[in-house]
Write a protein that holds these residues in place. Structure first.
Motif: not given
Length: 292
Positions: A21-22, A112-115, A163-164, A188-191
Motif C-alpha cells: 500500500l504505497s 516522495l511526500h516532499s515532492l 494527520d488530524v 495512509v502512508e504516515e500511519s
C-alpha cells in the motif's frame, strides 16, 4: 511490555504493508487551482476572527491557499530533518535488520511526500514561504543533537498534527484537488510511520533512567511547541496586506484555533501520557502551545 522479538515482527509487518500500500502522485498534476480553499477553512488560525469575517470568500480562499502552502513547507522541513537524524544514527547499522529496512523505506516515502507537497504548492499557484530564523536554528539543533526517543517524539508530534488536519482536508470538497489527493496519500502512508515511531520510542525508553525520561519528555514538548508556533508565519499575512499585529492578537485569543490544535494533538498526548512522557514541566509547555 513488548519484547525485542515483538518489535522485530512489527517492523516486518510495516515493511510488508509498505510493499502492498504505497502511492506516488508526482505524475498526476493538473492545472493551477485558484477558485478553491487550500485547506479546510476551519483550520485557518484566523478562522472566526473579526479579520476573517471582514474578508470576502475569495480573500478567505487566497488566505487558506497561502497558509496551507506554508504548512506543507513546514511538513517538508520536518521530514527532511527526520531523515538527516535517523540516517546519521543508522549509518553503520546492520542494513538487514527489520527496523533499518523499514527506515530505508520510510525515507523513500518521505522524499516522495516532499515532492508531492511541492507539487501541491505549485498547483495552488503559491510559493514557498521562508521559514522563521528561529525555526531554522531549532531545526539545526534538532538535527545535530537529538537522541533517539527525542527525535522520534518530536517528529511524531508533527506527524500527529498533520494527520488530524489532513484527514479533514482529504474529504472536504471546498479544498483544492491537489491538497485532497496529497492528504489522502499522506494519511495512509504516515500511519505506518507513526506506528514505527511509537514502537522505536518504546524500544529506546525500555529501562532508561528517570532523569533521561524526564529530560526527553520536556524536549519533546519543546519540539512540539516549536512546530505548532512555526505554523504561524507573519510573512503570509503581511504578503496579503493583513496587519500582522492585529492578526497575531486575534490568533493568540482565538479559542476556535486553540480547540482545533488541541484536537490535533489529542492522540499524541494520550500516547505520551501512557509512556510516561507527560510530566508536569512538559504539560506546562503543551498548555503554552495550546496543545493541551
Amino acid at each position: 511490555m513488548p519484547t525485542p522479538e515483538d518489535s522485530s515482527t512489527l517492523y516486518g509487518e510495516l515493511l510488508e504493508s509498505a510493499r502492498r500500500l504505497s502511492f506516488d502522485l508526482r505524475d498526476t498534476e493538473s492545472g493551477v487551482e485558484l477558485d478553491c480553499h487550500g485547506m479546510t477553512p476551519e483550520w485557518s488560525p484566523l478562522y472566526g476572527t473579526p479579520t476573517w469575517t471582514r474578508m470576502t470568500e475569495s480573500e478567505q480562499m487566497r488566505l487558506t491557499r497561502r497558509e496551507v502552502s506554508h504548512f506543507l513547507g513546514v511538513a517538508i522541513w520536518l521530514e527532511v530533518a527526520l531523515q538527516i537524524v535517523l540516517l546519521r544514527r543508522n549509518h553503520s547499522a546492520d542494513p538487514t535488520r527489520a527496523d533499518v529496512k523499514f527506515l530505508f523505506n520510510e525515507c523513500a516515502d518521505e522524499n516522495l511526500h516532499s515532492l508531492m507537497f511541492v507539487g501541491a504548492i505549485e498547483q495552488l499557484g503559491e510559493r514557498h514561504s521562508p521559514l522563521d530564523r528561529l525555526l531554522v536554528f531549532i531545526g539545526w539543533l534538532f538535527r545535530t543533537f537529538a537522541w533517539d526517543e527525542v527525535a522520534y517524539g518530536i517528529v511524531l508530534a508533527g506527524e500527529e498534527i498533520f494527520d488530524v488536519m489532513q484527514r479533514d482536508w482529504s474529504i472536504d470538497d471546498r479544498v483544492a484537488i491537489a491538497v485532497r489527493r496529497s492528504s489522502q496519500v499522506h494519511v495512509v502512508e504516515e500511519s505506518r510511520h507513526m506506528t514505527f515511531a511509537r514502537q522505536k520510542m518504546r524500544d529506546r525508553l525500555r529501562n532508561v533512567s528517570r532523569v533521561r525520561r524526564h529530560v526527553s519528555a520536556v524536549l519533546i514538548a519543546v519540539g512540539a511547541h516549536v512546530i505548532a508556533k512555526g505554523l504561524i508565519n507573519k510573512g503570509i499575512y503581511r504578503d496579503l496586506g493583513i496587519d500582522w499585529r492585529s492578526a497575531k492578537y486575534e490568533i493568540d485569543r482565538n479559542e476556535h484555533h486553540r480547540m482545533m490544535f488541541r484536537r490535533a494533538t489529542a492522540p499524541l498526548v494520550e500516547f505520551l501520557d501512557r509512556e510516561g512522557l507527560l510530566n508536569p514541566v512538559a504539560r506546562t509547555v503543551y498548555r503554552k502551545s495550546n496543545l493541551l
